[in-house]
Structure formats: C-alpha cells, structure tokens
Design an enzyme around this catalytic site. Structure first.
Site, PDB file in Angstrom:
ATOM      1  N   SER A   1     -12.159   2.757  13.450  1.00  0.00           N
ATOM      2  CA  SER A   1     -12.052   4.051  12.792  1.00  0.00           C
ATOM      3  C   SER A   1     -11.436   5.029  13.767  1.00  0.00           C
ATOM      4  CB  SER A   1     -13.448   4.518  12.370  1.00  0.00           C
ATOM      5  OG  SER A   1     -13.386   5.841  11.895  1.00  0.00           O
TER       6      SER A   1
ATOM      7  N   LYS B   1      -8.791   2.337   9.943  1.00  0.00           N
ATOM      8  CA  LYS B   1      -9.291   3.436   9.105  1.00  0.00           C
ATOM      9  C   LYS B   1      -8.912   4.746   9.772  1.00  0.00           C
ATOM     10  CE  LYS B   1     -13.981   5.312   8.594  1.00  0.00           C
ATOM     11  NZ  LYS B   1     -15.377   4.949   8.311  1.00  0.00           N
TER      12      LYS B   1
ATOM     13  N   LYS C   1      -8.971   9.149   9.378  1.00  0.00           N
ATOM     14  CA  LYS C   1      -9.621  10.273   8.713  1.00  0.00           C
ATOM     15  C   LYS C   1      -8.556  11.140   8.054  1.00  0.00           C
ATOM     16  CE  LYS C   1     -13.832   9.475  10.298  1.00  0.00           C
ATOM     17  NZ  LYS C   1     -15.026   9.280   9.457  1.00  0.00           N
TER      18      LYS C   1
ATOM     19  N   ASP D   1     -10.623   7.722   5.219  1.00  0.00           N
ATOM     20  CA  ASP D   1     -11.978   8.266   5.052  1.00  0.00           C
ATOM     21  C   ASP D   1     -11.889   9.785   5.003  1.00  0.00           C
ATOM     22  OD1 ASP D   1     -14.651   8.926   5.078  1.00  0.00           O
ATOM     23  OD2 ASP D   1     -15.139   7.873   6.952  1.00  0.00           O
TER      24      ASP D   1
ATOM     25  N   GLU E   1     -12.500   6.202   1.336  1.00  0.00           N
ATOM     26  CA  GLU E   1     -13.928   6.350   1.590  1.00  0.00           C
ATOM     27  C   GLU E   1     -14.360   7.791   1.338  1.00  0.00           C
ATOM     28  OE1 GLU E   1     -14.927   4.809   5.455  1.00  0.00           O
ATOM     29  OE2 GLU E   1     -16.952   5.647   5.418  1.00  0.00           O
TER      30      GLU E   1
ATOM     31  N   ASP F   1     -19.833   6.293   1.170  1.00  0.00           N
ATOM     32  CA  ASP F   1     -20.534   6.304   2.453  1.00  0.00           C
ATOM     33  C   ASP F   1     -21.692   7.301   2.302  1.00  0.00           C
ATOM     34  OD1 ASP F   1     -21.402   6.855   5.067  1.00  0.00           O
ATOM     35  OD2 ASP F   1     -19.419   7.191   5.907  1.00  0.00           O
TER      36      ASP F   1
ATOM     37  N   LYS G   1     -24.528   1.844   6.203  1.00  0.00           N
ATOM     38  CA  LYS G   1     -24.943   2.269   7.547  1.00  0.00           C
ATOM     39  C   LYS G   1     -26.459   2.155   7.572  1.00  0.00           C
ATOM     40  CE  LYS G   1     -21.186   5.499   8.507  1.00  0.00           C
ATOM     41  NZ  LYS G   1     -20.753   6.913   8.466  1.00  0.00           N
TER      42      LYS G   1
ATOM     43  N   GLY H   1     -20.094   2.812  11.074  1.00  0.00           N
ATOM     44  CA  GLY H   1     -20.514   3.124  12.439  1.00  0.00           C
ATOM     45  C   GLY H   1     -20.817   4.602  12.582  1.00  0.00           C
TER      46      GLY H   1
END
Ligand code: OSB
Ligand code: MG
Length: 369
Positions: A136, A162, A164, A189, A214, A239, A263, A291
């Site tokens: 990520s 991944k 952001k 995400d 996400e 998430d 998670k 994570g």
C-alpha cells in the site's frame, strides 16, 4: 490457561518512510504492545493498531490504554480460558472499542497456540505455507514520485499495488499509473473521501481495469455503497465499514461490497476475523488482509490469519523493512518476490526482540492478579 499477568508497553518508533493519506502524514508511530503471562509462565503478544489521533476510526492509543486498563484487563485477570474464542464472548457486552479488544485477544491467541505447541496459523485452521502480499503506497508529492515508488515496489516483487486516492488526486493519478504499468494488478483506496455526489467521477475509474476500489464512501455507510456498486463495474471492497460478522452479512445482503479487507483490529480480534472469513468463503466473497502500519507483532498476526483458505487476494502485509529501520521481532518479516514464508515456530512464530523493544519503549504498565 489462567491469565496471571499483563504488561502494556507504550512504544514510539520513527517510520523509515512516512505514510501520507487524505488525513495527513504519519512519521513517528506511537502504539501499544501487550504481553500476557499464564500460570505456567507462557507468554503471548498483541499489538494495538490505534493511531495517536482518531482519523481512521474513533479509537486512539490513549482510549485503547483506558479501555484495556480499566475494563478489559479486569475481565481477563485470574480468569481461566480453555480457548481464545471465549475472549470474544467475554468482551461482547462492551460496545465497540474493537482495537482495544483485539490487542488483548490477539495476545491470548498467541499464548494459547504456544501452550498447545501450535503455530498461530494452525491454531486458526490455516494451511498456507507462504502467503502472497502486495503493498500500500501513501500519497506522494508528485505523480512522478508515485510512479517511481510503484516501480521500486514492483522490482521488490510485490504482487499488487494499492494507491491512495482523494478528490483532486484520483483520475489523473490512476491514468498516469495505468499508462506506465498497463498490466500490473492495481487498486485504489479512498479511505472514505467521496460521497454519492461524486458518482460520475468514480465511474470514470471503470476505464482503468482496477482490481477494486477500497472504501470510496463514508466509513459508517453500507447503503450508498450498494447504490454505487450498482453503477460501477469496478468491484467495491469495504474496509472501514466492516466492524463485525453482522456488518459483513448486511453489506453482502445489500450488495454493498464484492470483496472484503479484513483487519484483525478493526473487527475486534482473530475470532471475529475468522468468522468473517468463513462467512465470505461460504458466500463467494474473496478476502484479503489489510494493514495498519504495524510493527512486527501485528505483522506476525496478519501473516497467520492470511493462511486461511479464502484469503484469495494479496494483502497489505509488506516486509518489516518497508516501515522500520529495525523491527522489534527476530527474524523480521520478509516478503521475497511477493511472498512471505509462514514461520514454523509456535505461536506468532517470531521472537520478540526485547533488547530492541526496550529501546523503543517509552512507558510500561504492569498488572498482576
Ligand atoms: O486504509 O488500509 C488502510 C494505513 C493506515 C490506515 C489505514 C490504511 C492504511 C494502509 C497501509 O493502507 C497498510 C499497511 O501498509 O500497513
Ligand atoms: Mg483501507
């Protein structure tokens, strides 16, 4: 097993590469570690993933300390457990505070596995001997910087990328990445940065063959996510919205999600994580392990959970060295060519490095029965 002692350590570790999201940048990570000891002197370790401030969810390091010290430890101290699933039940009357609960529950799972000469993976029912992992990547200063970080991550072998996104830093970034890396497994995400008003923009993402998007919408929403999913080709992965098995069932029934990021901390521990895993497996929803910028203790728990059979997509558990100059376990977690080999030692399978740990410990809180 009877819990006789609990030691909480407040840790402070500087991150090798600061992590930026739509909420801000994290450079020094302060968090809690927790060690339980049973009547035979066996120990187990857990990590709180709550951050210093409540941007990911409502919990913080200090609220976790309060909950653990004043509510959870009194429930477990001197209590006899035959299986860690009992901890989940014991904590159920206390609302939410899932990260606080997961910290102590995780330590009891580790203790249980060690005491019964099992790896944590075996204790959970996991079978995989190695797990596939992705990475990520936080928000970077420029698109060029991001492309460079992605290139390096791919060279290191990570199996999916991944990134952001947030309003203003989305379509152009994804387009630039897709142009540079036409075939790489890629996902975005949003950490709840959008609303349904952004639907036309989010639909543009369908052009880039993303594995998933996400948590595009609000952290407490599953209704609008269902509306959005009907309009999107790209699968939605929840998430922040999934705190329990019940949330999972409801999101599934509404059609709000096609993939789930599990998670351990967000759902209150390994027992609940496993229940969500089992539900998703029965309903054809692939899962992967998220994570929270964990130290080695939290990473080790993630590795064990990921050995369950419905973890069909690469997770966010990168090498210890991605975030830490020196981790607090030996050996460190190492992803090689995008795979982490599941350790064979009992419990979480990595030894706490007490000498290193002490250097990053800023306070200790000791509880004895
Ligand atoms: O949304 O998955 C997230 C980090 C902090 C808080 C939330 C998230 C993340 C990550 C990084 O994406 C995952 C990791 O590398 O540990
Ligand atoms: Mg996320």
């Amino acid at each position: 097993m009877i819990i006789k002692e609990v030691l909480i350590r407040k840790m402070s570790m500087t991150m090798k590469s600061p992590f930026s999201t739509s909420f801000g940048t994290l450079e020094v990570k302060e968090f809690l570690l927790l060690e339980v000891t049973d009547e035979l002197g066996n120990t187990g370790w857990g990590e709180s993933t709550a951050f210093q401030s409540p941007w990911y969810n409502e919990e913080t390091l200090e609220t976790n300390l309060h909950m653990i010290r004043d509510f959870l430890i009194p429930l477990v101290l001197d209590r006899k457990f035959t299986h860690p699933d009992e901890v989940n039940e014991l904590f159920a009357p206390i609302r939410k505070n899932n990260m606080a609960k997961a910290t102590i529950e995780g330590a009891i799972w580790d203790l249980y596995a060690k005491r019964n000469k099992l790896t944590l993976s075996e204790a959970l029912g996991g079978t995989a001997e190695k797990i596939e992992v992705g990475i990520s990547i936080g928000i970077q200063k420029t698109p060029e910087d991001l492309i460079e970080v992605v290139r390096k991550s791919l060279e290191e072998g990570y199996k999916r990328i991944k990134v952001k996104i947030k309003p203003g830093l989305d379509i152009d970034i994804i387009r630039a990445l897709r142009t540079a890396f036409p075939d790489v497994p890629l996902m975005a995400d949003a950490n709840s940065a959008y609303t349904l008003a952004d639907i036309d923009l989010l639909k543009q993402l369908d052009a880039f063959n993303l594995m998933m998007i996400e948590q595009p919408l609000a952290s407490d929403d599953i209704v609008d996510h269902a509306k959005l999913q009907k309009e999107l080709k790209t699968p939605i992965c929840l998430d922040e919205s999934i705190l329990s098995l019940e949330d999972t069932r409801k999101a599934f029934e509404l059609g709000s999600t096609k993939i789930i990021n599990i998670k351990i901390s967000r759902v209150g521990g390994l027992t609940e994580a496993k229940k969500i895993h089992d539900f998703c497996m029965a309903h054809g929803i692939p899962v992967w392990c998220g994570g929270m910028l964990e130290s080695g203790i939290g990473r080790a728990h993630n590795v064990a959970l990921t050995t369950l059979p419905n973890f069909l997509l690469p997770g966010d558990t990168s090498s210890s060295s991605r975030y830490w100059e020196e981790d607090i376990i030996t050996p460190e977690v190492i992803a090689e060519d995008g795979y982490i080999t599941v350790p064979k030692a009992y419990g979480i399978g990595y030894e706490p490095n007490l000498e290193a740990m002490d250097r990053y410990t800023v306070a200790k809180f000791h509880f004895k029965s």
